[in-house]
Design a protein around this motif. Sequence first.
Motif, PDB file in Angstrom:
ATOM      1  N   PRO A  27       6.265  -7.179  10.883  1.00 15.04           N
ATOM      2  CA  PRO A  27       5.189  -5.580  10.887  1.00 15.04           C
ATOM      3  C   PRO A  27       5.961  -5.617   9.744  1.00 15.04           C
ATOM      4  CG  PRO A  27       7.225  -5.537  12.662  1.00 15.04           C
ATOM      5  CD  PRO A  27       7.293  -6.841  12.240  1.00 15.04           C
ATOM      6  N   GLU A  28       6.728  -6.092   8.794  1.00 13.83           N
ATOM      7  CA  GLU A  28       7.107  -5.395   7.669  1.00 13.83           C
ATOM      8  C   GLU A  28       5.822  -6.465   7.104  1.00 13.83           C
ATOM      9  OE1 GLU A  28       8.902  -7.116   9.372  1.00 13.83           O
ATOM     10  OE2 GLU A  28      11.527  -6.012   9.437  1.00 13.83           O
ATOM     11  N   LEU A  29       5.100  -7.700   6.874  1.00 10.30           N
ATOM     12  CA  LEU A  29       4.809  -8.502   6.700  1.00 10.30           C
ATOM     13  C   LEU A  29       2.776  -7.663   6.936  1.00 10.30           C
ATOM     14  CD1 LEU A  29       4.543 -12.269   6.428  1.00 10.30           C
ATOM     15  CD2 LEU A  29       5.113 -10.578   5.109  1.00 10.30           C
ATOM     16  N   ALA A  30       2.521  -6.787   8.065  1.00  8.87           N
ATOM     17  CA  ALA A  30       1.664  -6.091   8.543  1.00  8.87           C
ATOM     18  C   ALA A  30       0.771  -4.842   7.379  1.00  8.87           C
ATOM     19  CB  ALA A  30       1.074  -6.151  10.448  1.00  8.87           C
ATOM     20  N   LEU A  31       2.311  -3.720   8.060  1.00  7.85           N
ATOM     21  CA  LEU A  31       3.199  -2.867   6.179  1.00  7.85           C
ATOM     22  C   LEU A  31       2.528  -3.329   4.940  1.00  7.85           C
ATOM     23  CD1 LEU A  31       3.496  -0.039   6.646  1.00  7.85           C
ATOM     24  CD2 LEU A  31       5.993  -0.669   5.958  1.00  7.85           C
ATOM     25  N   LEU A  32       2.931  -4.302   4.503  1.00  8.46           N
ATOM     26  CA  LEU A  32       2.802  -4.459   3.171  1.00  8.46           C
ATOM     27  C   LEU A  32       0.989  -5.167   2.905  1.00  8.46           C
ATOM     28  CD1 LEU A  32       5.430  -6.942   2.142  1.00  8.46           C
ATOM     29  CD2 LEU A  32       4.275  -4.657   1.269  1.00  8.46           C
ATOM     30  N   GLY A  33       0.551  -5.629   4.350  1.00  2.38           N
ATOM     31  CA  GLY A  33      -0.730  -6.185   4.231  1.00  2.38           C
ATOM     32  C   GLY A  33      -1.980  -4.426   4.623  1.00  2.38           C
ATOM     33  N   ALA A  34      -1.362  -3.339   5.052  1.00  5.15           N
ATOM     34  CA  ALA A  34      -2.079  -2.310   5.429  1.00  5.15           C
ATOM     35  C   ALA A  34      -1.975  -1.383   4.329  1.00  5.15           C
ATOM     36  CB  ALA A  34      -1.083  -1.426   6.597  1.00  5.15           C
ATOM     37  N   ALA A  35      -0.860  -1.510   3.551  1.00  2.00           N
ATOM     38  CA  ALA A  35      -0.404  -0.893   2.492  1.00  2.00           C
ATOM     39  C   ALA A  35      -1.827  -1.343   0.821  1.00  2.00           C
ATOM     40  CB  ALA A  35       0.166  -1.158   1.569  1.00  2.00           C
ATOM     41  N   GLY A  36      -1.722  -2.817   1.223  1.00  2.00           N
ATOM     42  CA  GLY A  36      -2.447  -3.362  -0.406  1.00  2.00           C
ATOM     43  C   GLY A  36      -4.216  -3.183   0.242  1.00  2.00           C
ATOM     44  N   ALA A  37      -4.461  -3.090   1.682  1.00  2.00           N
ATOM     45  CA  ALA A  37      -6.008  -3.129   2.153  1.00  2.00           C
ATOM     46  C   ALA A  37      -5.892  -1.082   1.763  1.00  2.00           C
ATOM     47  CB  ALA A  37      -5.898  -3.257   3.302  1.00  2.00           C
ATOM     48  N   THR A  38      -5.308  -0.406   2.158  1.00  2.00           N
ATOM     49  CA  THR A  38      -5.301   1.356   1.338  1.00  2.00           C
ATOM     50  C   THR A  38      -5.434   1.235   0.125  1.00  2.00           C
ATOM     51  OG1 THR A  38      -4.233   1.446   3.157  1.00  2.00           O
ATOM     52  CG2 THR A  38      -4.241   3.091   1.590  1.00  2.00           C
ATOM     53  N   ALA A  39      -4.711   0.356  -0.634  1.00  2.00           N
ATOM     54  CA  ALA A  39      -5.373   0.890  -2.241  1.00  2.00           C
ATOM     55  C   ALA A  39      -6.750  -0.194  -2.555  1.00  2.00           C
ATOM     56  CB  ALA A  39      -3.741  -0.054  -3.155  1.00  2.00           C
ATOM     57  N   GLY A  40      -7.114  -0.548  -1.492  1.00  2.00           N
ATOM     58  CA  GLY A  40      -8.866  -1.118  -2.009  1.00  2.00           C
ATOM     59  C   GLY A  40      -9.575  -0.313  -1.331  1.00  2.00           C
ATOM     60  N   GLY A  41      -8.690   0.497  -0.430  1.00  2.00           N
ATOM     61  CA  GLY A  41      -9.711   0.854  -0.342  1.00  2.00           C
ATOM     62  C   GLY A  41     -10.227   2.557  -1.450  1.00  2.00           C
ATOM     63  N   TYR A  42      -8.944   3.307  -1.783  1.00  2.00           N
ATOM     64  CA  TYR A  42      -9.120   4.284  -2.823  1.00  2.00           C
ATOM     65  C   TYR A  42      -9.520   3.610  -3.862  1.00  2.00           C
ATOM     66  CZ  TYR A  42      -6.552   7.713  -6.156  1.00  2.00           C
ATOM     67  OH  TYR A  42      -6.119   8.032  -7.044  1.00  2.00           O
ATOM     68  N   ALA A  43      -9.096   2.074  -4.668  1.00  2.01           N
ATOM     69  CA  ALA A  43      -9.851   2.460  -5.963  1.00  2.01           C
ATOM     70  C   ALA A  43     -11.156   1.997  -5.972  1.00  2.01           C
ATOM     71  CB  ALA A  43      -9.383   0.910  -6.030  1.00  2.01           C
ATOM     72  N   VAL A  44     -12.293   1.479  -4.411  1.00  2.00           N
ATOM     73  CA  VAL A  44     -13.313   1.608  -4.270  1.00  2.00           C
ATOM     74  C   VAL A  44     -14.086   3.124  -4.236  1.00  2.00           C
ATOM     75  CG1 VAL A  44     -15.222   0.950  -2.524  1.00  2.00           C
ATOM     76  CG2 VAL A  44     -13.917  -0.404  -2.848  1.00  2.00           C
ATOM     77  N   ALA A  45     -13.158   4.328  -3.589  1.00  2.00           N
ATOM     78  CA  ALA A  45     -13.793   5.233  -3.356  1.00  2.00           C
ATOM     79  C   ALA A  45     -13.492   6.244  -4.669  1.00  2.00           C
ATOM     80  CB  ALA A  45     -12.662   6.096  -2.507  1.00  2.00           C
ATOM     81  N   VAL A  46     -12.146   5.960  -5.377  1.00  2.00           N
ATOM     82  CA  VAL A  46     -12.515   6.538  -7.118  1.00  2.00           C
ATOM     83  C   VAL A  46     -13.603   6.029  -7.831  1.00  2.00           C
ATOM     84  CG1 VAL A  46     -11.122   7.004  -8.923  1.00  2.00           C
ATOM     85  CG2 VAL A  46     -10.103   6.630  -6.587  1.00  2.00           C
ATOM     86  N   ALA A  47     -14.046   4.557  -7.561  1.00  2.00           N
ATOM     87  CA  ALA A  47     -15.340   4.109  -8.673  1.00  2.00           C
ATOM     88  C   ALA A  47     -16.284   4.568  -8.154  1.00  2.00           C
ATOM     89  CB  ALA A  47     -14.421   2.921  -8.448  1.00  2.00           C
ATOM     90  N   ALA A  48     -16.091   4.880  -6.793  1.00  2.00           N
ATOM     91  CA  ALA A  48     -17.815   4.844  -6.338  1.00  2.00           C
ATOM     92  C   ALA A  48     -18.203   6.535  -7.016  1.00  2.00           C
ATOM     93  CB  ALA A  48     -18.266   4.827  -5.230  1.00  2.00           C
ATOM     94  N   TRP A  49     -17.095   7.179  -6.985  1.00  5.25           N
ATOM     95  CA  TRP A  49     -17.782   8.958  -7.476  1.00  5.25           C
ATOM     96  C   TRP A  49     -18.595   8.433  -8.529  1.00  5.25           C
ATOM     97  CZ3 TRP A  49     -15.238  11.165 -11.673  1.00  5.25           C
ATOM     98  CH2 TRP A  49     -15.634  12.753 -11.842  1.00  5.25           C
ATOM     99  N   ARG A  50     -19.441   9.334  -8.829  1.00  7.06           N
ATOM    100  CA  ARG A  50     -20.183   9.503  -9.356  1.00  7.06           C
ATOM    101  C   ARG A  50     -20.648  11.165 -10.242  1.00  7.06           C
ATOM    102  NH1 ARG A  50     -25.420   7.029 -10.568  1.00  7.06           N
ATOM    103  NH2 ARG A  50     -27.206   7.953 -12.291  1.00  7.06           N
TER     104      ARG A  50
END
Length: 391
Positions: A27-50
């Motif tokens: 679960p620790e590895l899955a948690l780290l992977g989920a945190a990275g995926a969340t950070a990537g989704g946040y980055a895409v949402a911020v950059a997509a703001w026009r």
Amino acid sequence: MGVTARGVGLFVAAGVLLAAGFRFAYPELALLGAAGATAGGYAVAVAAWRPRLAVVRRAEPDRVARGEPATMTVTVHNRGRLRSANLVAEDRCGAVPVAVPVLRLRPGRDTTVRYDVPTTRRGVVPVGPLRVIRRDPLGLVSLSRPYGETVPVWVHPRVHPLSVVPTGAGRSLDGQVDAVPHGSITFDSLREYVVGDELRRVHWRTSARVGELMVRENVDTSLPRLVVLLDNRAVAHPQRSAGLAESFEAACEAAASVLTAAHRSDLPVVLVLVAPEDEGSRAGVAESEAARSGLSPLDRLAAAGLGGDTLDATLTRLRGERRGDTLVALTGPGGRDSLGQFGALRGAYPSVVVGVLAAAEPAQAQTAGLVVIDAADGAAFAAEWDRVRRW
């Protein structure tokens, strides 16, 4: 939208950690992977703001002579109401990027940047559009968007004053050049009477038939006409530096000076190119590839394989059409061997003037009665032009 190297590493690592965590029940590895995926989704949402930006640009002036100063003023207004624009922006002035400060631009505010437009080369300098780059705080994703329109700045050849204009054989009946194109004895047409017309020009028979005063419209067929032939072949201007042929720029300045002087003297004048631009379009893919690579018009003609046999065709057409009384041919160092061809037009044009620009050695007239002007640049051409006493 572009993903930075850091973003690629994060997305790959997140995918590997999630796969390993679920595969091996960590679960620790899955948690780290989920945190990275969340950070990537946040980055895409911020950059997509026009952001809502309004860009207004103004060129002062938008038409200048080569070497004259021109300024571009760009105003960026934040029309948003909720948050400030945390952006990186740059303007495009030709091929040169210009930074525009829009970092932390608050709602309802604007920022203005003013910079000089390069006018060292003749042509059209496209300015814009404004490129706004939106990045997330983690630097994972960046997105570039254009704002505003492209404003052209026209850079014309320099015009040097000329004190005299050759008149060739076109003279009026009293032996002097008539600057008024109307009023001679050559009948052209009939028109309605206007206040100020002389009564002796009234055509009474036609006036009685139509019921209105009709006057004769006469034109001056003896008014001298000038033909300016600009040699824009690549072989005529072989020496180039960074895609720019100084001899061709000097020839353009000389042509602009002659055209301006003739216009100010109210003399009919026509400009003829040896290798017209429309011929370059017939070269198809070769010309298109040269244009996309940023080559000059002379380089595009050379890449298209044009300019070799166009001089003979142009001179033959001028000899048959006889467009004027005086021919002014302007060429470069590579056109010195063509003086004999220019001189062959003496039968069709009573006066032939050849200007050789930026040649290392002076050209020698190969035909009697041919006026040859050697000059290093446009200013020297104007000075030598005014020294000519007999055309």
